[in-house]
Motif scaffolding. Structure first.
Motif, short mmCIF file in Angstrom:
data_model
loop_
_atom_site.label_atom_id
_atom_site.label_comp_id
_atom_site.label_asym_id
_atom_site.label_seq_id
_atom_site.Cartn_x
_atom_site.Cartn_y
_atom_site.Cartn_z
N ALA A 256 0.84 -1.21 0.00
CA ALA A 256 0.00 0.00 0.00
C ALA A 256 0.87 1.25 0.00
N ALA A 257 1.91 1.26 0.84
CA ALA A 257 2.80 2.42 0.88
C ALA A 257 3.53 2.62 -0.43
N ASP A 258 3.93 1.51 -1.08
CA ASP A 258 4.60 1.62 -2.38
C ASP A 258 3.69 2.25 -3.42
N LEU A 259 2.42 1.84 -3.42
CA LEU A 259 1.46 2.42 -4.36
C LEU A 259 1.23 3.90 -4.05
N PHE A 260 1.16 4.25 -2.78
CA PHE A 260 1.00 5.65 -2.36
C PHE A 260 2.19 6.49 -2.80
N SER A 261 3.38 5.89 -2.82
CA SER A 261 4.61 6.67 -3.05
C SER A 261 4.60 7.37 -4.40
N GLN A 262 3.93 6.77 -5.38
CA GLN A 262 3.82 7.46 -6.67
C GLN A 262 2.54 8.25 -6.76
N ALA A 263 1.47 7.75 -6.17
CA ALA A 263 0.19 8.47 -6.22
C ALA A 263 0.28 9.85 -5.59
N GLU A 264 1.17 10.03 -4.61
CA GLU A 264 1.25 11.33 -3.95
C GLU A 264 1.93 12.40 -4.79
N HIS A 265 2.55 12.02 -5.90
CA HIS A 265 3.20 13.01 -6.76
C HIS A 265 2.17 14.01 -7.30
N ASP A 266 1.14 13.50 -7.93
CA ASP A 266 0.08 14.37 -8.45
C ASP A 266 -1.13 13.54 -8.82
N GLU A 267 -2.21 14.21 -9.15
CA GLU A 267 -3.47 13.53 -9.41
C GLU A 267 -3.45 12.65 -10.66
N GLN A 268 -2.50 12.89 -11.55
CA GLN A 268 -2.41 12.10 -12.77
C GLN A 268 -1.45 10.92 -12.65
N ALA A 269 -0.77 10.78 -11.52
CA ALA A 269 0.16 9.66 -11.33
C ALA A 269 -0.61 8.34 -11.37
N GLU A 286 -7.69 -3.11 1.72
CA GLU A 286 -7.99 -2.78 3.12
C GLU A 286 -6.87 -1.94 3.73
N ALA A 287 -5.62 -2.31 3.43
CA ALA A 287 -4.48 -1.55 3.96
C ALA A 287 -4.49 -0.12 3.45
N MET A 288 -4.82 0.08 2.17
CA MET A 288 -4.88 1.43 1.62
C MET A 288 -5.96 2.25 2.31
N ASP A 289 -7.12 1.64 2.53
CA ASP A 289 -8.20 2.35 3.23
C ASP A 289 -7.76 2.76 4.63
N ARG A 290 -7.05 1.88 5.30
CA ARG A 290 -6.65 2.13 6.68
C ARG A 290 -5.53 3.16 6.79
N LEU A 291 -4.59 3.13 5.84
CA LEU A 291 -3.40 3.96 5.95
C LEU A 291 -3.52 5.32 5.29
N LEU A 292 -4.52 5.49 4.43
CA LEU A 292 -4.59 6.70 3.63
C LEU A 292 -4.67 7.96 4.48
N GLU A 361 10.61 1.28 -4.27
CA GLU A 361 10.90 2.25 -5.33
C GLU A 361 11.50 3.54 -4.79
N ALA A 362 11.11 3.92 -3.58
CA ALA A 362 11.60 5.18 -3.00
C ALA A 362 13.13 5.21 -2.89
N LEU A 363 13.75 4.05 -2.68
CA LEU A 363 15.21 4.02 -2.61
C LEU A 363 15.83 4.46 -3.93
N GLY A 364 15.20 4.06 -5.02
CA GLY A 364 15.70 4.47 -6.33
C GLY A 364 15.52 5.95 -6.58
N ASP A 365 14.50 6.55 -5.98
CA ASP A 365 14.27 7.98 -6.17
C ASP A 365 15.40 8.82 -5.60
N TYR A 366 16.04 8.32 -4.57
CA TYR A 366 16.96 9.18 -3.83
C TYR A 366 18.41 8.72 -3.80
N CYS A 367 18.68 7.47 -3.55
CA CYS A 367 20.06 7.17 -3.17
C CYS A 367 20.59 5.81 -3.57
N ALA A 368 19.81 4.95 -4.23
CA ALA A 368 20.34 3.63 -4.56
C ALA A 368 21.54 3.73 -5.50
#
Length: 433
Positions: A256-269, A286-292, A361-368
């Protein structure tokens, strides 16, 4: 609660539903293009005067000369020294990893000698100059500075000019610190289409460059498209994307967090999950509903998932590979027990591939280390991540011996006569006698 789409490859209309999900209209409408064309034309004809006018208009930054918009090196260094120690350490660690990876990408000269003594080869040289566009103001994208600037410097680019808007004079020290760490040569507080125009055509103060790289808004993207040909560009990037393939054994909260990591960029992600475990798709939902609601950018995430997200049931891992290749995502996570086996099973199209349950994926965004500037909108079918090779160019080397000239001349002349190009044929024949 997001109303993310649920798809199943066994649905009769799956192909059409997937195509609708993946469709995205790129870049700009007529109004944007007209505005950009006006700005490009003004900067090309007026130079500094137009840059100052548009900077005052759009960024509320009124300066007497473009030289007043340049940030001196000591200001970049001061920013590096003023940021928190934890941030400086992170910048320097990420920089070192990006540089080490980039050094492996360097193309080098090569040659071989033909049996007739002709030497054939390739000469590799760096671009002379590159412009880097960095979004500015309240937004801070130091990772974008590192990912674009470091490969250019590893390639041997001598002049790297960064442009960054500073609305109302607001500068971000983390971005300036990243410029210091990456070795940027000159920095101007200019943004928008006027910055792209200045880099493409040059002004009295801002030098013209050979290539423009870096992300920006729709006006920047449209301007880059228009100046392509006068200069090179990296790509016209679409919205961020992530495709996760999971066997159902990874913690649903992680996915769920991985899917959120790109969705938070913008509404078209776009965030898509593929799995052959239907119950796991339910657990992730269920996890997305709970964590959003824990997410500061919950509304953006919700809109992105509603518009372009999906949980997709596939029959098995083989079908997951086939669907992933169709999607050709920017980011592909293989959250499975044996990611190498899945990769070897025919995965071909993705900007970056993240192997195993622990590689977010977030590791690739910054420092991998590998670049986070990646092909989007299914262009991974034919294009690659930004790298050192984007800042190098190749020249072919041909050095004929007398014997080689005679041998090749006969072939060249025969083909030239066939094309009706007599002077070509004569040029080859004269050296064949």
């Amino acid at each position: 609660m997001p109303t993310i789409a649920r798809l199943d490859t066994q649905q009769p209309d799956f192909d059409q539903a997937l195509e609708r999900l993946l469709s995205w209209e790129s870049v700009a409408d007529t109004g944007v293009r007209d505005a950009v064309d006006e700005i490009l034309g003004a900067v090309r004809s007026e130079g500094d005067t137009a840059v100052l006018r548009y900077t005052a208009k759009f960024d509320r930054l009124d300066r007497a000369a473009v030289s007043d918009l340049e940030i001196p090196h000591d200001r970049l260094q001061a920013a590096l020294e003023s940021i928190p120690a934890e941030q400086r350490k992170a910048l320097e660690m990420a920089s070192a990893r990006i540089r080490r990876y980039a050094e492996h990408q360097l193309m080098r000269d090569w040659d071989f000698t033909d049996e007739d003594g002709t030497v054939l080869g390739q000469r590799v040289t760096a671009l002379d100059s590159v412009g880097l566009y960095v979004p500015g103001g309240k937004a801070a994208y130091p990772s974008s500075v590192l990912m674009n600037a470091i490969p250019a410097k590893v390639a041997g680019v001598e002049l790297l000019v960064m442009v960054v808007p500073a609305p109302g004079g607001e500068l971000n020290d983390l971005v300036l610190a990243a410029a210091a760490v990456a070795g940027v040569d000159r920095v101007f507080t200019v943004g928008g289409a006027q910055a792209v125009a200045a880099l493409a055509y040059g002004t009295q103060t801002i030098p013209a460059v050979d290539k423009i790289v870096g992300p920006g808004n729709i006006f920047v993207a449209a301007a880059k498209r228009e100046v392509f040909g006068t200069v090179g560009i990296d790509m016209i990037a679409g919205p961020s994307e992530i495709l996760v393939v999971c066997d159902g054994e990874t913690d649903p909260d992680w996915i769920a967090a991985d899917l959120f990591s790109q969705a938070e960029h913008d509404e078209q992600a776009q965030s898509i999950l593929l799995s052959w475990d239907d119950a796991f798709l339910d657990r992730v939902a269920e996890a997305m509903d709970r964590l959003l609601e824990e997410m500061p950018r919950a509304e953006i995430i919700r809109t992105s998932l509603d518009k372009r997200g999906a949980l997709v049931k596939v029959r098995d891992s083989a079908e997951a590979v086939a669907v992933a290749n169709r999607i050709a995502p920017e980011h592909l996570e293989l959250s499975v027990a044996d990611p190498q086996a899945m990769l070897d099973a025919g995965l071909r199209h993705a900007g970056a591939i993240f192997m195993g349950r622990y590689t977010s994926e977030a590791l690739g965004d910054y420092c991998a280390g590998p670049n986070h500037v990646l092909p989007t909108s299914r262009t991974a079918r034919f294009s690659s991540p930004l790298g050192v090779y984007d800042f190098q160019k190749r020249s072919s080397i041909i050095h004929c011996s007398a014997e080689g000239a005679a041998k090749l001349g006969e072939t060249a002349a025969a083909l030239a006569h066939g094309e009706g190009l007599t002077a070509h044929a004569r040029s080859a024949e004269l050296r064949s006698r």
